[in-house]
Scaffold this active site. Structure first.
Site, PDB file in Angstrom:
ATOM      1  N   HIS A 406     -18.862  31.986  39.230  1.00  0.00           N
ATOM      2  CA  HIS A 406     -19.503  33.055  38.465  1.00  0.00           C
ATOM      3  C   HIS A 406     -18.470  33.833  37.651  1.00  0.00           C
ATOM      4  O   HIS A 406     -18.214  35.009  37.892  1.00  0.00           O
ATOM      5  CB  HIS A 406     -20.278  33.981  39.400  1.00  0.00           C
ATOM      6  CG  HIS A 406     -21.486  33.350  40.002  1.00  0.00           C
ATOM      7  ND1 HIS A 406     -21.505  32.852  41.291  1.00  0.00           N
ATOM      8  CD2 HIS A 406     -22.722  33.122  39.495  1.00  0.00           C
ATOM      9  CE1 HIS A 406     -22.699  32.352  41.555  1.00  0.00           C
ATOM     10  NE2 HIS A 406     -23.457  32.499  40.486  1.00  0.00           N
ATOM     11  N   ASP A 447     -23.966  37.785  34.572  1.00  0.00           N
ATOM     12  CA  ASP A 447     -23.175  37.719  35.807  1.00  0.00           C
ATOM     13  C   ASP A 447     -21.884  38.531  35.715  1.00  0.00           C
ATOM     14  O   ASP A 447     -20.951  38.293  36.492  1.00  0.00           O
ATOM     15  CB  ASP A 447     -22.834  36.261  36.149  1.00  0.00           C
ATOM     16  CG  ASP A 447     -23.908  35.584  36.988  1.00  0.00           C
ATOM     17  OD1 ASP A 447     -24.594  36.300  37.744  1.00  0.00           O
ATOM     18  OD2 ASP A 447     -24.074  34.356  36.877  1.00  0.00           O
TER      19      ASP A 447
END
Length: 736
Positions: A406, A447
């Site tokens: 991420h 994210d």
């Protein structure tokens, strides 16, 4: 921001008839039944009404118990080719993304031209057969309740041949269509053509054309059909949305599939737990931290939460100007190589890893700058290049480079995938520039400041973020807060020239899209989209109007969600790199949990995780159903994506290591545990009482041979049938 209103119309074949028969294909053996999953396969003799299974079959299915369940579980399900969408615009009508359709014509106006808008065409017969997802299997194999909330089968749609309808609300509508059609046949009533009578111009069927026996049979079937609809409607909770009926059904079906998977092997149980914990929205038990952890967390709680955590000072100069902006928004000594990679900007499967390598690890800034240039968004919304690059570099700095998955690389990949999905021919000219801006921006920030651990980890450790957002979509709320907060940094407000109304609308859309990336909302998203598409398929008007915020944002939310779950649809080379990264991140979380003395989350234990099996389960139960539904919307534009997905799934399936057989005593324990997990009791019917007795057996014994489904623990897709002789004491003279 105004744009031509778009509609989706279902066009019927000119030769469609008003009534047709249905046939049921079920797998029966002459002397034995096969235990598994049934799949209704109604075939149209002629179109006109949605085809449903006979009421007698549905009622027996609803009341049946698992005993003597004569159903088959296919290992592969033939693909029903899905409808396509042709796009045109309605020049005389405008759509305002903030206010909805322009006045003057009702969205349901029957005079609206079906040729102007999004048209669902009939399926193309030449498409290859492909596995269907578990959504098209029966949802009531082991349902003991006679009050099942949905039909026990998938249903072909009225105007799309073999397109199967699986959402409960659409099935109710289809059933009511049959009731209405039967009523016209029974009463010989013929009104003027309207949107509910697409075939009203056909030759009337007179009362005398039906024999008395046929008339009575049709009347009884109509009454039973209506009773079935009433039964379904009476069980609907008024405060629930109709799409939640589908969501609950899909969750029930997924739970059943995961139960099967967990019973097969230890690794299957871990994969099952991972999928259940990640993609099903449910309340999990909160692990109470140890006293030493409480002390550490207490110090954090003493800090006032007056600021958004994670926002840090700029790590680059904020005094950029247009003259200093390079061709791709980033400084690079490999401009030619970068230009070569960005030639695939509009293609599915751009190698974002190469882009990162040629851009000094600035893939997000580079990709976003290229997308905004490609779509001319900088000019449309009067965004200066220096402000845009400043914001993007600031945003990228807030992605953690030490997080394996991420990070800004993933954000760039999702942004580019969203860009390609927005450009799909089926959706051309559907969305406004503001909606496009919002979708790409949402993908970029979705994210940001991700710590590399899951929402549940933050909740279990009483983190500051979990406390701030009350355990609800913790990370997704944080990503939004950071993404919008960074707009307030110096020279970072890329939306400064938007009107107040545009800013409010964009913010609302971005919030909706980023919150939809919470994987625990997956089933609800899937059910919403599938219900919307299937409901419009079975309505006689056949028009899916994207003329209100709810419908439009629903498509956009699913689009970003698809982009977020697009790794398995890319080339195997790229997919494997993403898999390595996500597993590394999972294992890092597992190490943190081990250090804290916490229970290690599913798939986070590097000593026991089965990577290959997890990817097969991830595709079968999450990715495939989602992309299958998206393909339903944009048919045939997603066919190559589905093909790649299936190829990748098969590759990972082939890479699952074959475990050696456990010792005999261990197998006995496993079998005992497996039997204890069964939630149903298998009862075999008695053979013909006049059949020959086996030698040595008294009159109180009989022999029964049935066919059972034997599943390979390491490969559910390979099934073999085994005949088992069972001797049972007959304690009753009555057949059981």
């Amino acid at each position: 921001m105004k744009k031509s209103r778009s509609v989706m119309a279902v066009t019927a074949d000119d030769n469609l008839k008003d009534y047709f028969e249905c046939s049921l294909s079920k797998s029966y053996s002459s002397s034995s039944y096969t235990l598994g999953i049934d799949l209704w396969r109604g075939r149209r003799c002629c179109s006109g009404n949605l085809q449903l299974p006979p009421l007698s079959q549905r009622q027996s299915e609803r009341a049946r118990t698992p005993e003597g369940d004569g159903i088959s579980r296919p290992t592969t399900l033939p693909l029903t080719t899905l409808p396509s969408i042709a796009i045109t615009t309605v020049s005389q009508e405008c759509f305002d993304v903030e206010n909805g359709p322009s006045p003057g014509r009702s969205p349901l106006d029957p005079q609206a031209s079906s040729s102007s808008g999004l048209v669902l065409h009939a399926a193309f017969p030449g498409h290859s057969q492909r596995r269907e997802s578990f959504l098209y299997r029966s949802d009531s194999d082991y349902d003991l309740s006679p009050k099942a909330m949905s039909r026990n089968s998938s249903l072909p749609s009225e105007q799309h041949g073999d397109d199967l309808i699986v959402t409960p609300f659409a099935q109710v509508l289809a059933s009511l269509r049959i009731v209405r059609n039967n009523f016209t046949l029974l009463t010989n009533l013929h009104g003027a053509p309207n949107k509910r009578s697409p075939a009203a111009s056909q030759a009337p069927v007179t009362r005398v054309s039906l024999q008395e026996e046929s008339y009575q049979k049709l009347a009884m079937e109509t009454l039973e059909e209506l009773d079935w609809c009433l039964d379904q409607l009476e069980t609907i909770q008024t405060y629930r949305s109709v799409s939640e009926m589908a969501s609950n059904k899909f969750k029930r079906m997924l739970n059943r599939e995961l139960t099967h998977l967990s019973e097969m092997s230890r690794s299957g149980n871990q994969v099952s737990e991972y999928i259940s914990n990640t993609f099903l929205d449910k309340q999990n038990d909160v692990e109470i931290p140890s006293p030493t952890q409480k002390d550490r967390e207490k110090k954090k709680k003493q800090q006032l939460m007056t600021q958004i955590s994670g926002v840090k000072k700029l790590m680059h100069s904020s005094s950029l100007n247009n003259t200093s902006i390079s061709r791709f928004g980033v400084n690079t000594e490999n401009e030619d190589h970068l230009a070569k990679e960005l030639e695939d900007l509009n293609k599915w499967g751009l190698n974002i890893f190469n882009v990162a390598g040629y851009s000094h690890n600035r893939p997000l800034t580079c990709i976003m700058y290229a997308i905004f240039q490609e779509r001319d968004l900088l000019k449309t919304f009067k965004i200066s290049s220096d402000t845009f690059v400043t914001y993007m570099m600031t945003l990228e700095d807030h992605y953690h480079s030490d997080v394996a998955y991420h990070n800004s690389l993933h954000a760039a990949d999702v942004a580019q995938s969203t860009h390609v999905l927005l450009s799909t021919p089926a959706l051309d000219a559907v969305f406004t520039d503001l909606e496009i801006l919002a979708a790409i921006f949402a993908a970029a920030i979705h994210d940001v400041d991700h710590p590399g651990v899951s929402n549940q980890f933050l909740i279990n450790t009483n983190s500051e973020l979990a406390l701030m957002y009350n355990d609800e979509s913790v990370l997704e709320n944080h990503h939004l807060a950071v993404g919008f907060k960074l707009l307030q940094e110096e020279h970072c407000d890329i939306f400064q020239n938007l009107t107040k109304k545009q800013r409010q609308t964009l913010r609302k859309m971005v919030i909706d899209m980023v919150l939809a990336t919470d994987m625990s909302k997956h089933m609800s998203l899937l059910a919403d989209l599938k219900t919307m598409v299937e409901t419009k398929k079975v309505t006689s008007s056949g028009v899916l109007l994207l003329d209100n915020y709810t419908d439009r944002i629903q498509v956009l939310r699913n689009m970003v969600h698809c982009a977020d779950l697009s790794n398995p649809t890319k080339s195997l080379e790229l997919y494997r790199q993403w898999t390595d990264r996500i597993m590394e991140e999972f294992f890092q979380q597992g190490d943190k949990e081990r250090e804290r003395g916490m229970e290690i989350s599913p798939m986070c234990d590097k000593h026991t995780a089965s990577v290959e099996k997890s990817q097969v389960g991830f595709i079968d139960y999450i990715v495939h159903p989602l992309w299958e539904t998206w393909a339903d919307l944009v048919q045939p534009d997603a066919q190559d994506i589905l093909d790649t997905l299936e190829d990748n799934r098969n590759w990972y399936q082939s890479m699952i290591p074959q475990s050696p057989s456990p010792p005999l005593d261990e197998r006995s324990r496993d079998c005992q545990g497996l039997m204890e997990k069964f939630q149903f009791e298998l009862t075999l019917e008695e053979e013909d009482s006049e059949g020959p007795e086996k030698e040595g057996e008294g009159p109180n014994y009989f022999s029964s041979t049935k066919t059972l489904c034997v599943i390979d623990p390491e490969n559910r897709d390979s099934l073999e049938e085994t005949d088992i002789d069972i001797a049972t004491e007959d304690k009753s003279l009555i057949d059981t």
